[in-house]
Scaffold this motif. Structure first.
Motif, PDB file in Angstrom:
ATOM      1  N   TYR A 682     104.045  27.735 -33.959  1.00  0.00           N
ATOM      2  CA  TYR A 682     104.248  27.047 -35.199  1.00  0.00           C
ATOM      3  C   TYR A 682     103.333  26.405 -36.073  1.00  0.00           C
ATOM      4  N   ASP A 683     103.188  26.887 -37.116  1.00  0.00           N
ATOM      5  CA  ASP A 683     102.010  26.314 -38.154  1.00  0.00           C
ATOM      6  C   ASP A 683     102.570  25.380 -39.120  1.00  0.00           C
ATOM      7  N   GLY A 684     103.777  25.465 -39.511  1.00  0.00           N
ATOM      8  CA  GLY A 684     104.260  24.727 -40.596  1.00  0.00           C
ATOM      9  C   GLY A 684     105.063  25.310 -41.754  1.00  0.00           C
ATOM     10  N   CYS A 685     105.435  24.706 -42.641  1.00  0.00           N
ATOM     11  CA  CYS A 685     106.197  25.040 -43.685  1.00  0.00           C
ATOM     12  C   CYS A 685     105.451  25.398 -44.962  1.00  0.00           C
ATOM     13  N   TYR A 686     105.674  26.865 -45.418  1.00  0.00           N
ATOM     14  CA  TYR A 686     104.362  27.072 -46.354  1.00  0.00           C
ATOM     15  C   TYR A 686     105.338  27.888 -47.688  1.00  0.00           C
ATOM     16  N   THR A 687     104.497  27.555 -48.756  1.00  0.00           N
ATOM     17  CA  THR A 687     105.064  28.017 -50.038  1.00  0.00           C
ATOM     18  C   THR A 687     104.992  29.692 -49.989  1.00  0.00           C
ATOM     19  N   ILE A 719     100.213  36.958 -37.736  1.00  0.00           N
ATOM     20  CA  ILE A 719     100.923  35.837 -38.541  1.00  0.00           C
ATOM     21  C   ILE A 719     102.497  36.546 -38.823  1.00  0.00           C
ATOM     22  N   PHE A 720     103.422  35.644 -38.745  1.00  0.00           N
ATOM     23  CA  PHE A 720     104.778  35.978 -39.203  1.00  0.00           C
ATOM     24  C   PHE A 720     105.232  34.792 -39.842  1.00  0.00           C
ATOM     25  N   GLY A 721     106.187  35.058 -40.819  1.00  0.00           N
ATOM     26  CA  GLY A 721     107.122  33.783 -41.415  1.00  0.00           C
ATOM     27  C   GLY A 721     108.482  34.303 -41.494  1.00  0.00           C
ATOM     28  N   ALA A 722     109.446  33.318 -41.183  1.00  0.00           N
ATOM     29  CA  ALA A 722     110.733  33.605 -41.572  1.00  0.00           C
ATOM     30  C   ALA A 722     111.368  32.901 -42.849  1.00  0.00           C
ATOM     31  N   GLU A 723     112.017  33.489 -43.681  1.00  0.00           N
ATOM     32  CA  GLU A 723     112.274  32.868 -44.891  1.00  0.00           C
ATOM     33  C   GLU A 723     113.897  33.001 -45.570  1.00  0.00           C
ATOM     34  N   PHE A 724     114.266  32.165 -46.094  1.00  0.00           N
ATOM     35  CA  PHE A 724     115.568  32.265 -46.655  1.00  0.00           C
ATOM     36  C   PHE A 724     116.721  32.626 -45.558  1.00  0.00           C
ATOM     37  N   GLY A 725     116.442  32.237 -44.391  1.00  0.00           N
ATOM     38  CA  GLY A 725     117.388  32.404 -43.523  1.00  0.00           C
ATOM     39  C   GLY A 725     117.584  33.882 -42.792  1.00  0.00           C
ATOM     40  N   SER A 726     117.368  34.975 -43.351  1.00  0.00           N
ATOM     41  CA  SER A 726     117.508  36.131 -42.959  1.00  0.00           C
ATOM     42  C   SER A 726     116.181  37.311 -43.393  1.00  0.00           C
ATOM     43  N   GLN A 727     115.009  36.667 -43.743  1.00  0.00           N
ATOM     44  CA  GLN A 727     113.978  37.536 -44.262  1.00  0.00           C
ATOM     45  C   GLN A 727     112.765  37.035 -43.146  1.00  0.00           C
ATOM     46  N   CYS A 728     112.262  38.158 -42.632  1.00  0.00           N
ATOM     47  CA  CYS A 728     111.062  38.150 -41.834  1.00  0.00           C
ATOM     48  C   CYS A 728     109.875  38.943 -42.544  1.00  0.00           C
ATOM     49  N   SER A 735      97.897  37.204 -48.313  1.00  0.00           N
ATOM     50  CA  SER A 735      97.582  38.041 -49.378  1.00  0.00           C
ATOM     51  C   SER A 735      97.584  37.426 -50.801  1.00  0.00           C
ATOM     52  N   ASN A 736      98.172  36.326 -50.911  1.00  0.00           N
ATOM     53  CA  ASN A 736      98.248  35.446 -52.072  1.00  0.00           C
ATOM     54  C   ASN A 736      98.294  33.865 -51.492  1.00  0.00           C
ATOM     55  N   PRO A 737      97.780  33.031 -52.358  1.00  0.00           N
ATOM     56  CA  PRO A 737      97.536  31.549 -52.140  1.00  0.00           C
ATOM     57  C   PRO A 737      98.762  31.073 -51.706  1.00  0.00           C
ATOM     58  N   SER A 738      99.065  30.004 -50.460  1.00  0.00           N
ATOM     59  CA  SER A 738      99.954  29.183 -50.321  1.00  0.00           C
ATOM     60  C   SER A 738      99.782  27.763 -49.677  1.00  0.00           C
ATOM     61  N   THR A 739     100.595  27.247 -49.983  1.00  0.00           N
ATOM     62  CA  THR A 739     100.325  25.620 -49.745  1.00  0.00           C
ATOM     63  C   THR A 739     101.299  25.118 -48.543  1.00  0.00           C
ATOM     64  N   LYS A 740     100.855  24.357 -47.701  1.00  0.00           N
ATOM     65  CA  LYS A 740     101.721  23.872 -46.585  1.00  0.00           C
ATOM     66  C   LYS A 740     102.421  22.634 -47.180  1.00  0.00           C
ATOM     67  N   VAL A 741     103.716  22.523 -47.175  1.00  0.00           N
ATOM     68  CA  VAL A 741     104.260  21.707 -47.861  1.00  0.00           C
ATOM     69  C   VAL A 741     105.353  20.859 -46.539  1.00  0.00           C
ATOM     70  N   ALA A 742     106.099  19.964 -47.133  1.00  0.00           N
ATOM     71  CA  ALA A 742     106.955  19.061 -46.352  1.00  0.00           C
ATOM     72  C   ALA A 742     107.756  19.766 -45.453  1.00  0.00           C
ATOM     73  N   GLU A 743     108.163  19.499 -44.094  1.00  0.00           N
ATOM     74  CA  GLU A 743     108.797  20.428 -43.188  1.00  0.00           C
ATOM     75  C   GLU A 743     110.381  20.408 -43.907  1.00  0.00           C
ATOM     76  N   LEU A 744     110.867  19.259 -44.468  1.00  0.00           N
ATOM     77  CA  LEU A 744     112.145  19.312 -45.107  1.00  0.00           C
ATOM     78  C   LEU A 744     112.576  20.541 -46.075  1.00  0.00           C
ATOM     79  N   ASP A 745     111.426  21.162 -46.577  1.00  0.00           N
ATOM     80  CA  ASP A 745     111.504  22.229 -47.498  1.00  0.00           C
ATOM     81  C   ASP A 745     111.992  23.531 -46.825  1.00  0.00           C
ATOM     82  N   ASN A 762     111.757  30.718 -51.191  1.00  0.00           N
ATOM     83  CA  ASN A 762     110.295  30.767 -51.530  1.00  0.00           C
ATOM     84  C   ASN A 762     109.553  29.661 -50.535  1.00  0.00           C
ATOM     85  N   ARG A 763     110.122  29.678 -49.189  1.00  0.00           N
ATOM     86  CA  ARG A 763     109.474  29.000 -48.159  1.00  0.00           C
ATOM     87  C   ARG A 763     109.446  29.473 -47.014  1.00  0.00           C
ATOM     88  N   LEU A 764     108.408  29.670 -46.176  1.00  0.00           N
ATOM     89  CA  LEU A 764     108.266  30.347 -45.003  1.00  0.00           C
ATOM     90  C   LEU A 764     107.908  29.380 -43.946  1.00  0.00           C
TER      91      LEU A 764
END
Length: 771
Positions: A682-687, A719-728, A735-745, A762-764
């Protein structure tokens, strides 16, 4: 009497996304409240409107899908419209029409969910329309453009909602009455039936009790907004209970009747995913834009690039200075906040002259919607009451050295200083609202204009009624006259009544009683605010005050309300399965817990905890209110125990918060965490952004997603990311810029495992292949 034709408004350029449609909005606008509700789903100042339908599979009980209920409510509301007479349509008349043609709990649940958002700036009819956008986007469907300006009906419309037993001829006539030809009838039925299904309790001849799990039969094999309702029908493998099964024998196979109306030509074309999405975008907008002929809708809502928030002028002690506070919301969808070095207000004084220095705003929090990201920048500064302020532009400086000036389409962001609410000297004590305001001389007259929610017997939504109270002059402070007035609210109104302070054409507007203290401080005195207590913030970024040491005319305090219990509880509040956290602050404009909400005249800890089952937190507030949440959508701070002293409406031996105060509990059950998966780290929460996806190698929507399933789907990628509860999402690189943000996001639980975290809007929740 002559009637005007019913307006049916249809967006023409379907290939243009919502964010690119129309000119940039000019602030302020009649759409501002709905714009917030529409775009602020998670994070700082989140409105929580999308929470009940996120993830898409979420519902109020077994077999129930809230997103489907939102769409069904909008269709049933529209279905009594008449294009020939110019009446009905999307007008919220459904609040008078529950039962009969509108059976089941889905309609009252949806309307109850929307009730807290009902204001003079957000009609129930507009909220029902906004529910279509929200449910469709939550389930992975297209952006449905939302126009505003719908007017709520004051009585039921005529009968005529299509029913499963109707003949094709009857269907065609009913849809024609609302402006849909046969092709469009097929299209809108298919779009509406891509989510949800049929309940045995409502239609036992279609789904016999005991014949399906939870007595519920889905329209297709997925609970996402996709073309399966069409493609499975065309392939001959449909499970739609309105095309196959018992419905055929009892003459209620209505989808089959509709789909075959043109020899299956339209439904066959909709089996293509792209065709289905573009068609539904058009048809669902057409559906919600059926309005009475007397109604003119606005252009579609688009997000502001720059939007002032919570601006307030407050006269200071002696009247020589004014405290100017507020926030600037910056849209950071295409340009991340990491590229912004500063945000400043370049303002003009009352005469239009340029000020000698700019006002610097500091980053305070971030928020996200389905397709957009935002960062809020807060400021607090004193200005002379003699020169004051009339307008400002916003100067955004970038890390690259470039600057951007926003002037509100050439108008500047106007500020009036003729009349201002003095919040520290205003309060709600029990049911008594006391208002103090400042009116710039020579004006002396001012009014308090309230927008009251008045309960209606047998009707699930309240009625909005306007009440005006004249404010009387009391004294003069510097160049301002001080005016005051009182009004008695009932118990349902004291917590969140919107009001304006007006003087002539000037207005300090859309204030909330929920943001006032319970003790009015006298002019020139100083109080101690309970907000200095320890913080319990779980917002997406730390709260920053640009000028935390400024001294106002007086400070409001939260004291014991006159409606509170005469004695304190004998012991610490106790609820099985939860630990008591204490008394904490809340705000009607930025709720702390946004997962679910209910109110009851019989509220108890047990009833609230039962209602919030599955959530990490629950809180009781203002005697009869219950809030749920997995995390804190906005900052909160510990308050004195005496602030939470209102008796629970269903158990007078316990206390249920107070005005803007929560009696807060946290579940002792295992909390959702970032899962451990063999071979991945696990690498973190990303935009992320729907307009510029970060991971583009592979996309897998899954209404029962877990981290393990996402990892399996992304084998072969790094790399994989889970988003919005039901998206993989999968990829080998960004492919585009992303920023690591607070885990609570990344606070959404996985649709298939409530103990795992799967990103957010909009959070992975991002994982990388282990070395």
């Amino acid at each position: 009497m002559e009637t005007r034709p019913l307006r049916i408004l249809l967006i023409l350029a379907l290939s243009v996304c919502l964010q690119g449609a129309g000119a940039a909005p000019t602030w302020p606008s009649s759409m501002d409240e709905l714009e917030d509700i529409m775009f602020l789903n998670t994070g700082y100042r989140a409105r929580g409107f999308a929470t009940p339908v996120t993830p898409c599979s979420k519902g109020a009980g077994p077999g129930r899908v809230a997103a489907a209920e939102y769409i069904r409510t909008a269709f049933h509301d529209m279905a009594t419209g008449n294009v020939f007479q110019g009446t009905g349509g999307a007008d919220a008349s459904i609040v008078f029409e529950l039962g009969g043609d509108n059976p089941g709990p889905g309609f009252p649940t949806t309307l109850t969910t929307f009730n807290p958002y009902l204001t003079s700036r957000s009609s129930m009819a507009d909220l029902i329309a906004l529910g279509v956008y929200t449910s469709v986007r939550s389930c992975g469907g297209p952006v449905i453009p939302i126009r505003t300006g719908r007017v709520d009906a004051t009585a039921a419309g005529p009968p005529g909602v299509p029913q499963p037993q109707n003949s094709l001829f009857t269907f065609q006539n009913q849809f024609s009455r609302t402006g849909f030809d046969t092709t469009q009838m097929i299209q809108v039925v298919a779009c509406g039936h891509t989510l949800g299904g049929v309940h045995a309790a409502n239609f036992p001849t279609i789904v016999p009790p005991g014949s399906a799990p939870d007595d519920f039969k889905s329209f297709d094999s997925t609970q996402t907004f996709d073309e399966k309702i069409a493609s499975e029908y065309v392939a001959g493998v449909s499970t739609d209970p309105l095309t196959v099964g018992p419905s055929q024998a009892v003459g209620r196979a209505s989808d089959l009747r509709v789909f075959t109306a043109d020899g299956n030509a339209t439904i066959t074309s909709m089996a293509d995913p792209a065709t289905f999405a573009s068609t539904c975008q058009a048809m669902l907008q057409k559906m919600i834009d059926v309005v009475p002929g007397s109604v003119t809708l606005t252009d579609p809502i688009v997000p502001y690039d720059i939007k002032p928030v919570a601006l307030q002028l407050t006269l200071q002690a002696g009247g020589n200075e004014i405290l100017f506070t507020g926030e600037i919301r910056v849209r950071t969808t295409s340009r991340p906040a990491s590229q912004i070095s500063s945000v400043q207000l370049v303002y003009k004084d009352r005469t239009g002259g340029s000020a000698s220095s700019n006002i610097v705003a500091a980053s305070k929090g971030t928020a996200a919607g389905f397709d957009d990201n935002f960062t809020f920048y807060a400021f607090s500064t004193k200005i002379s009451s003699q020169t004051s302020i009339s307008a400002f532009n916003v100067l955004v400086s970038l890390a690259s050295g470039a600057t951007e000036t926003y002037d509100n389409n050439g108008n500047g962001y106007a500020i009036q200083d003729t009349v201002m609410l003095l919040a520290p000297q205003s309060c709600v004590t029990g049911s008594q609202l006391s208002i103090t305001a400042a009116v710039r001389a020579p004006a002396t007259a001012a009014n308090l204009v309230l927008s009251l929610k008045v309960p209606r017997s047998g009707i699930i939504t309240p009625e909005l009624q306007s009440q005006t109270v004249a404010l009387a002059q009391q004294s003069t402070v510097g160049p301002y006259n001080i005016v005051t007035g009182t009004f008695t609210l009932d118990s349902t109104q004291a917590q969140d009544t919107k009001f304006d302070i007006t003087s002539g054409q000037a207005s300090d507007s859309f204030k909330s009683t929920g943001d006032l203290g319970t003790t009015c401080m006298p002019l020139g005195s100083t109080g101690t605010s309970s907000s200095s207590s320890s913080s319990l913030s779980s917002s997406s970024s730390s709260s920053v005050s640009a000028s935390s040491t400024s001294t106002t005319l007086a400070t409001s305090t939260r004291a014991t309300s006159t409606t509170t219990s005469s004695s304190s509880p004998n012991s610490t509040p106790s609820v099985a399965g939860y630990t008591y956290q204490g008394c904490y602050t809340d705000s009607t404009s930025a709720r702390v817990l946004t997962g679910r909400y209910t109110s009851s005249s019989t509220m108890t800890y047990k009833s609230c905890s039962t209602f919030c089952a599955g959530y990490t937190y629950f809180a009781t507030e203002y005697s009869s209110q219950c809030y749920c949440g997995q995390s804190f959508a906005n900052p909160t701070t510990a308050a004195p125990a005496s602030d939470c002293s209102m008796k629970c409406s269903g158990d007078t031996t316990t206390v249920c918060g107070g005005p803007a105060r929560m009696t807060l509990f946290k579940s002792t059950a295992q909390a959702a965490t970032n899962a451990t998966v063999a071979g991945w780290t696990y690498d973190g929460c990303y935009t992320d952004s729907t307009s510029a996806r970060v991971l583009t190698g592979k996309y897998v929507p899954d209404s029962s997603l877990t981290i393990e399933k996402c990892a399996a789907a992304c084998q072969g990628y790094s790399i994989f990311g889970a988003e919005f509860g039901s998206q993989c999402y999968c990829a080998n690189a960004f492919s585009n810029p992303s920023t690591k943000v607070a885990e609570l996001d990344c606070g959404y639980t996985c649709a298939g495992n409530a103990l795992q975290l799967c990103g957010a809007g909009n959070r992975l929740s991002l994982y990388r292949k282990s070395a």
